[in-house]
Design a protein around this motif. Sequence first.
Motif, mmCIF file in Angstrom:
data_model
loop_
_atom_site.group_PDB
_atom_site.id
_atom_site.type_symbol
_atom_site.label_atom_id
_atom_site.label_comp_id
_atom_site.label_asym_id
_atom_site.label_seq_id
_atom_site.Cartn_x
_atom_site.Cartn_y
_atom_site.Cartn_z
ATOM 1 N N ASP A 38 0.609 -0.760 -0.244
ATOM 2 C CA ASP A 38 0.150 -0.283 -0.243
ATOM 3 C C ASP A 38 0.886 1.266 0.035
ATOM 4 N N SER A 39 1.575 1.108 -0.913
ATOM 5 C CA SER A 39 2.779 2.297 -0.737
ATOM 6 C C SER A 39 2.907 3.194 -2.777
ATOM 7 N N SER A 40 3.339 4.207 -2.860
ATOM 8 C CA SER A 40 3.403 4.392 -4.264
ATOM 9 C C SER A 40 5.139 4.503 -4.070
ATOM 10 N N GLU A 42 6.326 7.508 -5.717
ATOM 11 C CA GLU A 42 6.741 8.708 -4.919
ATOM 12 C C GLU A 42 6.987 9.079 -3.351
ATOM 13 N N TRP A 43 6.150 7.937 -2.823
ATOM 14 C CA TRP A 43 6.276 7.687 -1.240
ATOM 15 C C TRP A 43 8.208 6.893 -1.390
ATOM 16 N N ILE A 44 8.249 6.233 -2.186
ATOM 17 C CA ILE A 44 9.180 5.710 -2.156
ATOM 18 C C ILE A 44 10.558 6.216 -2.495
ATOM 19 N N THR A 46 10.655 9.295 -2.671
ATOM 20 C CA THR A 46 10.927 11.149 -1.350
ATOM 21 C C THR A 46 11.694 10.204 -0.225
ATOM 22 N N ARG A 47 10.995 8.811 0.408
ATOM 23 C CA ARG A 47 11.690 8.738 1.646
ATOM 24 C C ARG A 47 12.854 8.082 1.968
ATOM 25 N N SER A 48 13.135 7.597 0.241
ATOM 26 C CA SER A 48 13.836 6.898 0.375
ATOM 27 C C SER A 48 15.135 6.466 -0.772
ATOM 28 N N GLY A 122 26.383 -7.231 9.623
ATOM 29 C CA GLY A 122 25.057 -6.289 8.554
ATOM 30 C C GLY A 122 26.042 -5.658 7.690
ATOM 31 N N CYS A 123 24.866 -4.508 7.878
ATOM 32 C CA CYS A 123 25.619 -3.141 6.880
ATOM 33 C C CYS A 123 27.304 -2.674 7.246
ATOM 34 N N ALA A 124 27.226 -3.191 8.226
ATOM 35 C CA ALA A 124 28.648 -2.798 8.052
ATOM 36 C C ALA A 124 29.522 -3.997 8.085
ATOM 37 N N ASP A 161 5.279 -6.479 3.685
ATOM 38 C CA ASP A 161 6.006 -5.672 4.740
ATOM 39 C C ASP A 161 6.803 -4.048 4.968
ATOM 40 N N ARG A 162 5.863 -3.402 5.066
ATOM 41 C CA ARG A 162 5.887 -1.460 4.372
ATOM 42 C C ARG A 162 7.286 -0.625 4.608
ATOM 43 N N THR A 163 8.398 -1.053 5.527
ATOM 44 C CA THR A 163 8.905 -1.216 6.011
ATOM 45 C C THR A 163 10.005 -1.620 5.649
ATOM 46 N N ASN A 228 12.865 -1.618 12.696
ATOM 47 C CA ASN A 228 12.299 -0.164 13.606
ATOM 48 C C ASN A 228 12.924 0.397 12.317
ATOM 49 N N GLY A 229 12.342 1.718 11.301
ATOM 50 C CA GLY A 229 12.867 2.065 10.592
ATOM 51 C C GLY A 229 13.690 2.984 11.080
ATOM 52 N N THR A 230 12.329 3.915 11.888
ATOM 53 C CA THR A 230 12.750 4.812 12.777
ATOM 54 C C THR A 230 13.936 5.310 13.577
ATOM 55 N N PRO A 263 29.416 6.365 1.704
ATOM 56 C CA PRO A 263 27.964 5.924 3.058
ATOM 57 C C PRO A 263 27.639 4.371 2.688
ATOM 58 N N HIS A 264 27.598 3.126 3.371
ATOM 59 C CA HIS A 264 26.169 2.489 3.234
ATOM 60 C C HIS A 264 24.862 3.683 2.405
ATOM 61 N N GLN A 265 24.700 3.014 1.675
ATOM 62 C CA GLN A 265 22.779 2.888 0.679
ATOM 63 C C GLN A 265 22.379 2.210 1.631
ATOM 64 N N ALA A 266 21.916 3.445 2.723
ATOM 65 C CA ALA A 266 20.644 2.667 3.518
ATOM 66 C C ALA A 266 19.554 3.128 3.331
ATOM 67 N N ASN A 267 19.529 4.882 2.989
ATOM 68 C CA ASN A 267 18.649 5.917 2.952
ATOM 69 C C ASN A 267 19.290 6.939 2.060
ATOM 70 N N SER A 268 18.520 7.289 1.163
ATOM 71 C CA SER A 268 19.013 8.869 0.388
ATOM 72 C C SER A 268 19.661 9.865 1.479
ATOM 73 N N ARG A 269 18.027 9.690 3.076
ATOM 74 C CA ARG A 269 18.325 11.237 3.265
ATOM 75 C C ARG A 269 18.947 10.970 4.558
ATOM 76 N N ILE A 270 19.477 9.836 5.038
ATOM 77 C CA ILE A 270 20.729 9.441 5.961
ATOM 78 C C ILE A 270 21.798 10.143 5.057
ATOM 79 N N THR A 271 22.159 9.440 3.968
ATOM 80 C CA THR A 271 23.269 10.287 3.728
ATOM 81 C C THR A 271 23.272 12.050 3.269
ATOM 82 N N GLY A 294 18.626 0.083 -4.853
ATOM 83 C CA GLY A 294 18.592 -0.306 -3.515
ATOM 84 C C GLY A 294 19.763 -0.392 -1.945
ATOM 85 N N ASN A 295 18.998 -0.933 -1.201
ATOM 86 C CA ASN A 295 20.296 -1.138 -0.172
ATOM 87 C C ASN A 295 20.769 -3.023 -0.103
ATOM 88 N N THR A 296 21.913 -2.503 -0.216
ATOM 89 C CA THR A 296 22.379 -4.490 -0.350
ATOM 90 C C THR A 296 23.108 -4.844 0.892
HETATM 91 O O1 UT7 Z 1 21.135 -1.024 5.633
HETATM 92 C C1 UT7 Z 1 20.526 -0.913 7.611
HETATM 93 C C2 UT7 Z 1 19.836 0.409 8.156
HETATM 94 N N1 UT7 Z 1 18.596 0.485 7.804
HETATM 95 C C3 UT7 Z 1 18.368 2.154 8.343
HETATM 96 O O2 UT7 Z 1 18.855 2.955 8.017
HETATM 97 C C4 UT7 Z 1 17.087 1.979 7.297
HETATM 98 C C5 UT7 Z 1 16.137 3.671 8.129
HETATM 99 N N2 UT7 Z 1 15.252 4.108 8.458
HETATM 100 C C6 UT7 Z 1 14.513 4.364 7.047
HETATM 101 O O3 UT7 Z 1 14.997 4.618 6.063
HETATM 102 C C7 UT7 Z 1 13.302 5.248 6.813
HETATM 103 O O4 UT7 Z 1 12.857 4.488 8.453
HETATM 104 C C8 UT7 Z 1 11.911 3.723 6.326
HETATM 105 C C9 UT7 Z 1 12.465 4.575 5.444
HETATM 106 C C10 UT7 Z 1 12.417 2.754 6.624
HETATM 107 C C11 UT7 Z 1 10.826 4.873 6.783
HETATM 108 O O5 UT7 Z 1 10.425 5.823 6.653
HETATM 109 P P1 UT7 Z 1 10.237 7.119 7.602
HETATM 110 O O6 UT7 Z 1 10.249 8.374 7.199
HETATM 111 O O7 UT7 Z 1 11.048 6.498 8.883
HETATM 112 O O8 UT7 Z 1 8.727 6.234 7.817
HETATM 113 P P2 UT7 Z 1 7.650 6.269 8.646
HETATM 114 O O9 UT7 Z 1 8.019 4.735 9.673
HETATM 115 O O10 UT7 Z 1 7.975 7.287 9.788
HETATM 116 O O11 UT7 Z 1 6.444 6.306 8.449
HETATM 117 C C12 UT7 Z 1 6.033 7.724 7.736
HETATM 118 C C13 UT7 Z 1 4.866 7.828 7.083
HETATM 119 C C14 UT7 Z 1 3.847 6.837 8.085
HETATM 120 O O12 UT7 Z 1 2.365 8.084 7.823
HETATM 121 P P3 UT7 Z 1 1.522 8.704 9.040
HETATM 122 O O13 UT7 Z 1 1.251 8.471 10.313
HETATM 123 O O14 UT7 Z 1 2.487 9.632 9.026
HETATM 124 O O15 UT7 Z 1 0.026 9.095 8.317
HETATM 125 C C15 UT7 Z 1 4.083 5.677 7.608
HETATM 126 O O16 UT7 Z 1 2.287 4.815 7.938
HETATM 127 O O17 UT7 Z 1 4.536 7.293 6.218
HETATM 128 C C16 UT7 Z 1 3.956 5.473 5.705
HETATM 129 N N3 UT7 Z 1 4.512 4.528 5.398
HETATM 130 C C17 UT7 Z 1 4.587 3.981 4.246
HETATM 131 N N4 UT7 Z 1 3.751 5.207 3.191
HETATM 132 C C18 UT7 Z 1 3.935 4.093 1.804
HETATM 133 C C19 UT7 Z 1 5.773 3.831 6.071
HETATM 134 N N5 UT7 Z 1 5.867 3.140 5.172
HETATM 135 C C20 UT7 Z 1 5.721 3.466 4.174
HETATM 136 C C21 UT7 Z 1 5.612 2.878 2.739
HETATM 137 N N6 UT7 Z 1 4.772 3.077 2.414
HETATM 138 N N7 UT7 Z 1 5.960 1.752 2.899
#
Ligand code: UT7
Length: 342
Positions: A38-40, A42-44, A46-48, A122-124, A161-163, A228-230, A263-271, A294-296
């Motif tokens: 249930d994602s898009s 654009e969301w993926i 923008t957020r990663s 892990g990723c290290a 799994d959305r995360t 636990n992404g956050t 840096p490890h390619q975990a999330n472009s916002r972390i970079t 992606g994150n390998t």
């Molecule tokens: O390689 C090992 C190291 N790994 C990492 O470094 C990963 C680190 N974490 C992350 O990259 C991010 O935490 C994620 C990309 C996994 C998630 O991004 P986020 O900005 O932390 O999302 P969030 O879990 O805080 O959720 C924000 C919003 C929520 O909606 P509301 O409550 O604001 O309305 C979620 O329900 O985004 C929603 N959401 C999604 N929407 C669409 C969470 N996952 C998704 C999804 N698609 N896959």
Amino acid sequence: MPTPIATAVPITHTGILGLGVYRPRRVVPNAEIVEAIDSSDEWIKTRSGIAARHWADDTETIVGMSAAAARDALTAAGIAAEQIDAVILATSSQMVLGPSAGAVVATELGMHDTAAYDISAGCAGFCYALADAANLVRAGQARHVLVIGVERLSDLLDTDDRTCAFIFADGAGAVVVGPAEQEGIGPVAWGSDGSRTSAIKQDKDFAVYFAEVAEKGADAVRPYIRMNGTEVFRWAVTFLEKACRAALANAGVSADALDAFVPHQANSRITDALVRTLDLPDSVAIARDIAETGNTSAASIPMAMEQLLRTGAAQPGDTALLLGFGAGLAYAGQVVHLPPIA
Ligand code: UT7
């Protein structure tokens, strides 16, 4: 007085002599995975920062991908397989606990009687293995070491799994470490925090799963990677500046003397956050391989180095800060001179 024991003859400087990668054939764009989570697209993005990733097919095994990356690394280094004294393979997704994948890869490459082992950080993992390799060479225990980071994380993915479903991916990267005229691999800055294993982990022990299969049959639920992404995100953007600064200080290199940051390619916002925190000048090339890869995990740093070199954003010999981080929570970083690619 105990009988004297000879010590190995140390050498002064080490470097990364060559780099190779393997990218699995199947490209999986966001469009293919969004419905189940249930994602898009654009969301993926923008957020990663991820637009697509590669997932291995049945024929692209941990051993096969490692051997392919290693062959290119050996070619780039101009080193024959028989000149390698040790193979260190970093992975967290090898489903066979024994023998080590490293030993099988060594034989696949035509090596005989070569030391070989796997490490899990892990990723290290790649940066841990690189430090290990440089120290083996420096200590005179091996002249050339093959370091491999490889993952088939798609095997551990719950695609609902959305995360995790959109983040993790597959691939391999390899480097040859050996003697160098000037230092090419700075002292590592590394650490771990086992109190935070719940932030990224395999959610079930395979032994527990097999017991469940015996009891519940097809209703047993197999182990998956969970995150636990956050929590990981917060740790990365608050703690890792210290790791970067320690790696730079260990190497005696200032941030503005860097040519590249990988840096490890975990999330472009972390970079982005690390680039801002470290106040890196615009002249520093930033690895952004995550968009297409992606994150390998353990493979991400060599794959991201290769992307910088292949596109011409960085050159062999450039000074780069590497930083691996993830499950453990573990991290490792070092300053290196970038190697040639095949
Ligand atoms: O390689 C090992 C190291 N790994 C990492 O470094 C990963 C680190 N974490 C992350 O990259 C991010 O935490 C994620 C990309 C996994 C998630 O991004 P986020 O900005 O932390 O999302 P969030 O879990 O805080 O959720 C924000 C919003 C929520 O909606 P509301 O409550 O604001 O309305 C979620 O329900 O985004 C929603 N959401 C999604 N929407 C669409 C969470 N996952 C998704 C999804 N698609 N896959």
